[in-house]
Design a protein around this motif. Structure first.
Motif, PDB file in Angstrom:
ATOM      1  N   LEU A  69       1.043   2.369  -2.816  1.00 47.01           N
ATOM      2  CA  LEU A  69       1.985   3.229  -2.686  1.00 47.01           C
ATOM      3  C   LEU A  69       3.064   2.183  -1.792  1.00 47.01           C
ATOM      4  O   LEU A  69       4.358   2.285  -2.051  1.00 47.01           O
ATOM      5  CB  LEU A  69       1.670   4.529  -2.095  1.00 47.01           C
ATOM      6  CG  LEU A  69       1.096   5.479  -2.594  1.00 47.01           C
ATOM      7  CD1 LEU A  69       0.829   6.603  -1.892  1.00 47.01           C
ATOM      8  CD2 LEU A  69       2.106   6.083  -3.765  1.00 47.01           C
ATOM      9  N   ILE A  70       2.667   1.601  -0.918  1.00 48.95           N
ATOM     10  CA  ILE A  70       3.621   0.777  -0.071  1.00 48.95           C
ATOM     11  C   ILE A  70       4.182  -0.467  -1.149  1.00 48.95           C
ATOM     12  O   ILE A  70       5.518  -0.605  -0.982  1.00 48.95           O
ATOM     13  CB  ILE A  70       2.863   0.002   1.329  1.00 48.95           C
ATOM     14  CG1 ILE A  70       2.569   0.981   2.163  1.00 48.95           C
ATOM     15  CG2 ILE A  70       3.580  -1.186   1.678  1.00 48.95           C
ATOM     16  CD1 ILE A  70       1.523   0.617   3.229  1.00 48.95           C
ATOM     17  N   LYS A  71       3.427  -1.067  -1.666  1.00 48.87           N
ATOM     18  CA  LYS A  71       4.007  -1.988  -2.780  1.00 48.87           C
ATOM     19  C   LYS A  71       4.912  -1.293  -3.790  1.00 48.87           C
ATOM     20  O   LYS A  71       6.332  -1.740  -3.831  1.00 48.87           O
ATOM     21  CB  LYS A  71       2.912  -2.666  -3.564  1.00 48.87           C
ATOM     22  CG  LYS A  71       3.148  -3.713  -4.101  1.00 48.87           C
ATOM     23  CD  LYS A  71       2.003  -4.362  -4.974  1.00 48.87           C
ATOM     24  CE  LYS A  71       2.654  -5.704  -5.709  1.00 48.87           C
ATOM     25  NZ  LYS A  71       1.780  -6.408  -6.793  1.00 48.87           N
ATOM     26  N   PHE A  72       4.901   0.060  -4.166  1.00 46.47           N
ATOM     27  CA  PHE A  72       5.799   0.465  -5.107  1.00 46.47           C
ATOM     28  C   PHE A  72       6.980   0.629  -4.354  1.00 46.47           C
ATOM     29  O   PHE A  72       8.338   0.677  -4.456  1.00 46.47           O
ATOM     30  CB  PHE A  72       5.470   1.831  -5.584  1.00 46.47           C
ATOM     31  CG  PHE A  72       4.318   1.612  -6.669  1.00 46.47           C
ATOM     32  CD1 PHE A  72       4.218   0.410  -7.611  1.00 46.47           C
ATOM     33  CD2 PHE A  72       3.405   2.707  -6.671  1.00 46.47           C
ATOM     34  CE1 PHE A  72       3.321   0.611  -8.750  1.00 46.47           C
ATOM     35  CE2 PHE A  72       2.084   2.528  -7.629  1.00 46.47           C
ATOM     36  CZ  PHE A  72       2.130   1.454  -8.314  1.00 46.47           C
ATOM     37  N   ASN A  73       6.880   1.250  -2.841  1.00 44.43           N
ATOM     38  CA  ASN A  73       8.301   1.412  -2.081  1.00 44.43           C
ATOM     39  C   ASN A  73       8.890   0.329  -1.733  1.00 44.43           C
ATOM     40  O   ASN A  73       9.987   0.043  -1.799  1.00 44.43           O
ATOM     41  CB  ASN A  73       7.484   2.202  -0.716  1.00 44.43           C
ATOM     42  CG  ASN A  73       8.647   2.530   0.238  1.00 44.43           C
ATOM     43  OD1 ASN A  73       9.454   3.531  -0.140  1.00 44.43           O
ATOM     44  ND2 ASN A  73       8.935   2.037   1.229  1.00 44.43           N
ATOM     45  N   GLY A 117       8.995   0.975 -13.983  1.00 43.54           N
ATOM     46  CA  GLY A 117      10.006   0.501 -13.706  1.00 43.54           C
ATOM     47  C   GLY A 117      11.167   1.445 -13.196  1.00 43.54           C
ATOM     48  O   GLY A 117      12.451   1.253 -13.050  1.00 43.54           O
ATOM     49  N   THR A 118      10.950   2.783 -13.029  1.00 47.34           N
ATOM     50  CA  THR A 118      11.882   3.788 -12.545  1.00 47.34           C
ATOM     51  C   THR A 118      11.934   3.529 -10.878  1.00 47.34           C
ATOM     52  O   THR A 118      11.003   3.211 -10.395  1.00 47.34           O
ATOM     53  CB  THR A 118      11.578   5.276 -12.841  1.00 47.34           C
ATOM     54  OG1 THR A 118      10.233   5.323 -12.396  1.00 47.34           O
ATOM     55  CG2 THR A 118      11.573   5.273 -14.568  1.00 47.34           C
TER      56      THR A 118
END
Length: 196
Positions: free
Chosen positions: A161-165, A173-174
């Motif tokens: 989650l931190i990486k996506f954030n 890719g959204t």
């Protein structure tokens, strides 16, 4: 010999972390670093003997910083849920305080510097988290399991989650921004998965 300037040295560290995080070690050079800092290459050699010395020092320093952040206000005698919640809070705060840090850690994880980073990270943290795990297992809050299994369930969702954030986008890719609701929803699922 010129004197060291603490502000310049901090700038060098900050820019090195940013450059390595964005471009990896293969695209990192002292020339690029000097340019990003607005200083001469010769100035870098006041602080570090070479590129490897700089990266090694950053790995060791940031391993210790991450360990200190992870253990902040952590009580190894706390309940499983309270202790894990503190771990999530501490790790989340540390990794999102500066997005470059997360990217830098990702680069370290797959580099020759990983061993030194982990050695400086694992010192006190191994003893403290080891005691926490012994306590929660002995109280019957969770079952004993290999460290890798525990880590994969307890922390991998948080770091994903931190990486996506930090990257600002999801798998498709959204655009993605981690909310407290998502963070704690994930935490609750992790706790359910690990509790006896």
């Amino acid at each position: 010999m010129r004197a060291r300037c603490i502000e310049k040295e901090q700038l060098v560290k900050q820019k090195a972390i940013e450059l390595i995080g964005k471009g990896g070690f293969e695209n990192f050079s002292v020339n690029k670093l000097a340019k990003a800092c607005g200083i001469s290459v010769a100035t870098l050699y006041i602080y570090y003997k070479d590129k490897d010395d700089l990266i090694l020092n950053l790995a060791i320093e940031h391993g210790a910083l991450m360990a200190a952040a992870t253990l902040k206000d952590f009580d190894p005698d706390s309940s499983f849920e309270d202790g894990l919640r503190r771990q999530w809070q501490n790790r989340y705060r540390h990794m999102t305080a500066n997005k470059s840090i997360g990217l830098f850690y990702e680069q370290l994880r797959t580099s020759p510097y990983q061993e030194q980073f982990l050695a400086s990270f694992m010192g006190d943290i191994s003893l403290t988290l080891g005691k926490f795990m012994e306590n929660v297992v002995s109280r019957g809050e969770i079952n004993a399991m290999p460290l890798e299994v525990f880590w994969s369930i307890a922390y991998a969702p948080l770091y994903a989650l931190i990486k996506f954030n930090n990257e600002g986008q999801s798998l498709g890719g959204t655009p993605f921004v981690l909310t407290d609701e998502m963070l704690w929803q994930s935490f609750d699922l992790v706790v359910k998965a690990l509790k006896c």
